[in-house]
Each structure stands twice: as structure tokens, then as C-alpha cells.
Design a protein around this motif. Sequence first.
Motif, PDB file in Angstrom:
ATOM      1  N   PRO B 218       0.801  -1.230   0.000  1.00 10.16           N
ATOM      2  CA  PRO B 218       0.000   0.000   0.000  1.00 10.16           C
ATOM      3  C   PRO B 218       0.839   1.288   0.000  1.00 10.16           C
ATOM      4  N   ASP B 219       2.085   1.213   0.450  1.00 10.80           N
ATOM      5  CA  ASP B 219       2.967   2.388   0.423  1.00 10.80           C
ATOM      6  C   ASP B 219       3.597   2.480  -0.969  1.00 10.80           C
ATOM      7  N   PRO B 220       3.344   3.566  -1.706  1.00 10.80           N
ATOM      8  CA  PRO B 220       3.839   3.643  -3.092  1.00 10.80           C
ATOM      9  C   PRO B 220       5.355   3.487  -3.226  1.00 10.80           C
ATOM     10  N   ARG B 221       6.111   3.829  -2.181  1.00 10.75           N
ATOM     11  CA  ARG B 221       7.570   3.682  -2.261  1.00 10.75           C
ATOM     12  C   ARG B 221       7.966   2.208  -2.312  1.00 10.75           C
ATOM     13  N   TYR B 222       7.257   1.415  -1.501  1.00  7.67           N
ATOM     14  CA  TYR B 222       7.557  -0.028  -1.523  1.00  7.67           C
ATOM     15  C   TYR B 222       6.950  -0.692  -2.759  1.00  7.67           C
ATOM     16  N   ALA B 223       5.799  -0.193  -3.212  1.00  4.37           N
ATOM     17  CA  ALA B 223       5.189  -0.731  -4.433  1.00  4.37           C
ATOM     18  C   ALA B 223       6.153  -0.531  -5.605  1.00  4.37           C
ATOM     19  N   GLU B 224       6.799   0.643  -5.615  1.00  2.60           N
ATOM     20  CA  GLU B 224       7.780   0.950  -6.672  1.00  2.60           C
ATOM     21  C   GLU B 224       8.987   0.016  -6.561  1.00  2.60           C
ATOM     22  N   MET B 225       9.413  -0.239  -5.313  1.00  4.90           N
ATOM     23  CA  MET B 225      10.555  -1.141  -5.099  1.00  4.90           C
ATOM     24  C   MET B 225      10.215  -2.554  -5.579  1.00  4.90           C
ATOM     25  N   GLU B 226       8.977  -3.008  -5.322  1.00  5.87           N
ATOM     26  CA  GLU B 226       8.541  -4.340  -5.784  1.00  5.87           C
ATOM     27  C   GLU B 226       8.664  -4.437  -7.302  1.00  5.87           C
ATOM     28  N   LYS B 227       8.204  -3.372  -7.959  1.00  6.46           N
ATOM     29  CA  LYS B 227       8.213  -3.349  -9.426  1.00  6.46           C
ATOM     30  C   LYS B 227       9.643  -3.338  -9.977  1.00  6.46           C
ATOM     31  N   GLU B 228      10.454  -2.499  -9.374  1.00  2.00           N
ATOM     32  CA  GLU B 228      11.846  -2.375  -9.830  1.00  2.00           C
ATOM     33  C   GLU B 228      12.610  -3.694  -9.647  1.00  2.00           C
ATOM     34  N   LEU B 229      12.403  -4.332  -8.482  1.00  2.00           N
ATOM     35  CA  LEU B 229      13.105  -5.594  -8.217  1.00  2.00           C
ATOM     36  C   LEU B 229      12.658  -6.679  -9.194  1.00  2.00           C
ATOM     37  N   LEU B 230      11.357  -6.723  -9.475  1.00  4.04           N
ATOM     38  CA  LEU B 230      10.848  -7.738 -10.406  1.00  4.04           C
ATOM     39  C   LEU B 230      11.501  -7.578 -11.781  1.00  4.04           C
ATOM     40  N   GLU B 231      11.602  -6.333 -12.217  1.00  6.66           N
ATOM     41  CA  GLU B 231      12.231  -6.089 -13.526  1.00  6.66           C
ATOM     42  C   GLU B 231      13.692  -6.519 -13.527  1.00  6.66           C
TER      43      GLU B 231
END
Lengths: 182, 282
Positions: B218-231
Motif C-alpha cells: 500500500p505504500d507507493p515507495r515499496y510498491a515501486e521497489m517491488e516493481k523495480e526488483l521484479l524487472e
Amino acid sequence: MKRITLPLTDEQISTLKAGDSVLLSGTMITGRDAAHKRLFELIQNGEKLPVDIKDETIYYVGPAPAKPGYAVGPAGPTSSYRMDKYAPALLDMGLKGMVGKGRRSDEVIDAIVRNHAVYFCAIGGAAALIAKSIKKTEPICYEDLGTESVRRYYVEDFPCIVAIDCEGNNIYMSASDISAPI
Amino acid sequence: METRVIKSSEITETVKRLFMDCNYFIGDDIMNALKNARDKEDNDTAKSVLSQIIENDEIASNEQIPMCQDTGMAVLFVEYGDKVCIDGDFESAVEEGVRRAYDEGYLRKSVVFDPVFDRINTKDNTPAIIHTKIVSGDKIKITAGGKGFGSENMSAVKMVTPSYGAEGVKDFILETVKNAGPNPCPPIVVGVGIGGTFERSAQLAKKATFRSIDTENPDPRYAEMEKELLEKINKMGFGPAGLGGKTTALGVNIEVSPTHIAGMPVAVNICCHAARHKTAVI
């Protein structure tokens, strides 16, 4: 897709190259962590093994129980590296093929080359699908180990890929092949 | 709110059904991700491996047999309402449910009593790992999953320190995935727990693997980290079954917790493509 009949012959092994997709038919034996530990201890003590592993192919598997009407329960490969401590001793005793998943140690790769053997990988987690190619199983030894007991599997068109061939060519990338955090 | 009585037999039945269902029926989130990944791969081996995993999961579901022979160690996250009263012992009811699922459901019994010396199988897959949190209310929410150890063995915890910041966290996660490589049955789900204490981070990482991969932090900073790590993970190239390709992970889920001024624990719990979990509310 190459069709291979088990037991493996030296000529067949020479034709297998890392990356080849193959279908195995014939018989193989099973064994994973606990059985390997016992076999290894017998070899170290110079005792006779309860299963003749010469020219055999061993499948690293601990199946789920079979539902009534099934020859075997879901039976996909387990991670091979846990057998790395024991595999060179078995290869030196005449084992020719191994079926599992994932990387092997340098010691295992050396033993594969030294003994003109081969390591196949099956798809981890495709246990229900792989079980369709196992037609019959029978006990060999270590029945007290349950799912880890040593059994004979009769397989038809068992799907796998040559992961390490007899020249030591390896399809798996190691961590060092990946440049430090991308 | 009045006290509500729940029969222990209902807990046992629910736990039994959750463990059988999670081993037979892969979640829609995973199935959709597998199908999308298959369509995106342009290498024949990667496409073929993903097709076989999809076919495998369809066989499991149609025939009601486990999708993987490693039906896991039984892990449960329980939210236990403080107004609930059980006519018996809660943990015994849960263990009985696990026992029945693994026996009657043809699931593999993979638990040994002693970790180091005897390693004798308990023959009923108990004891389970039960994480219980008391919450306000008169219900019990149970999320259960079978955790396979091919991927569990590739997991790691590190006590990163605050000066390393977000980059230090990401480096450790990527390093752990890189070291795991082809071994944990990719495509994997990466569960990350950050913060708390040593053990809380590990518990959060497990909880993260039990979250659907079509959700985000729910925290956009961690959501962004999830996306970046997946890539970044999918650029490593290990691919399905570790045989090369674009799909090394299907999802990265991060869960966080407040922590100490001196610390920043990071736990990475790796889960195979058979990311099994089901939830029920009693």
C-alpha cells in the motif's frame, strides 16, 4: 527430441549434448537425501550396497502418495545439489545417469567427465505431469524411509533435458555469470 | 460484543480443506502470471517449460492431486478474534486438520522430528508452523499454505544497517535471488520482510509469499521497489526452470514493520512457482 532407452550405454551417452531435450524410456532407480547418506556410508565402509548401481540412472525424487488407480503419486525432481556430497562416490561405482534439478558442484561435474556419465534435469514443480510417464514402480530397499525409499521406476517418454553432458558442458548459469546487481 | 463459540471440529475441517485445496488448485494470480509469461517469452525452451507448468497445474486441479510432490511444511497465519471461544484446544484442532489433509488428501509427509540427529519422519506432516495474532472481533481468519523446501532452502536473512538505505536492501534481495539461480524452481515468487527484529523480518517475508502477486504494497515507495526488483530479477536471465528466459520471477511482495534505531533487518523468503495459499474465515 531424442528418445533414449535405459539403461544408458556409453555410445548413447556420447551422443548426448547439454541442452538436448530427451525422452527416457526403460527403468531407473530412485533415491534422495536419506538413501544417498546410507549408500555413501556403506561405500565408505567398503560394504556391499543393497542395490546394484552399475550402469543405472538414479532419479532424485520423493513422490507424494499415489491415489487409488494411479501407478505413482506426483513425482517431480528434487534439488540435486543436496546429493553433491555423495554423487561422485556413486559415479565412481558405475552409476551412469542422474535426474534432478538445478546446479551441481565442480566435484560432481569432474566425476561425470571422469566416468563418462550424464546429468539430466526435469522440470521442477511439474510433478503431476511427470508422473504420467511413470508406468509402474516397485520397492528395492530402505522401505523404512517412506517417500525417500529406493524404488525401481518403469518409465515411458519421461521428459527431461541434458543439463551436464559427458564432456562437462553445463546448461546452468552460475551466480558469477550474472554481473553484480543489475 | 458477545463471546462466540466455535467448535474445534469446524477448525479442523477448515484447516484440512485449506491444505488439500492449496495443493490441488493453484491461485488465479499465479495461473494468469504463468500464461502472460508464456506469451511474452520468445525462447522456445522457456515457452515450453511454462506450457508444461501450466499443463501440470491443470492436471492437478482436474484430477485433484498435488501440483508438486513436495506438498510442503504446513504454515498458517491466524487472526484470532478475541471474542472467540473454542470448545477445545485451538492448536490441537489445527494439527488434526493438517494430519487429516496430508493423510486423506494423498499429500506427502515431509516433516522429521529431530532436525540434526535422527531425522525420523513424523508420518503425518505435523507439527505445523502456526503464527497466531489476537485481533478484535468474533471470527477466526486462517491463511494456510504448504511451503516446499527446494525454495525455502534458498532463503536468507541479513541484518542490514540503516546507512545502507534502500540500495542496501535491494542489493541483498538481488544477491539472494542471484545465488538461488535455477535451484528454487523458477519462476519464483519473492517474499521480502523488512524491519522488526531478526525473527519478525523472516515471519513477514513468509507472510509476503502468502499475498497474491496481483496486489502491491500500500505504500507507493515499496510498491515501486517491488516493481523495480521484479524487472531486475527478470533481466538476470535464469528463466523458467533455470533453463534461460525472461521469466525468473512472477512477483515480488514486500511487507514492512517498524524497527530499532540501529537496525534494518531484511529477510528474503523464496517461493517456487507452486506458490500455494488459501484463506478461510470462520
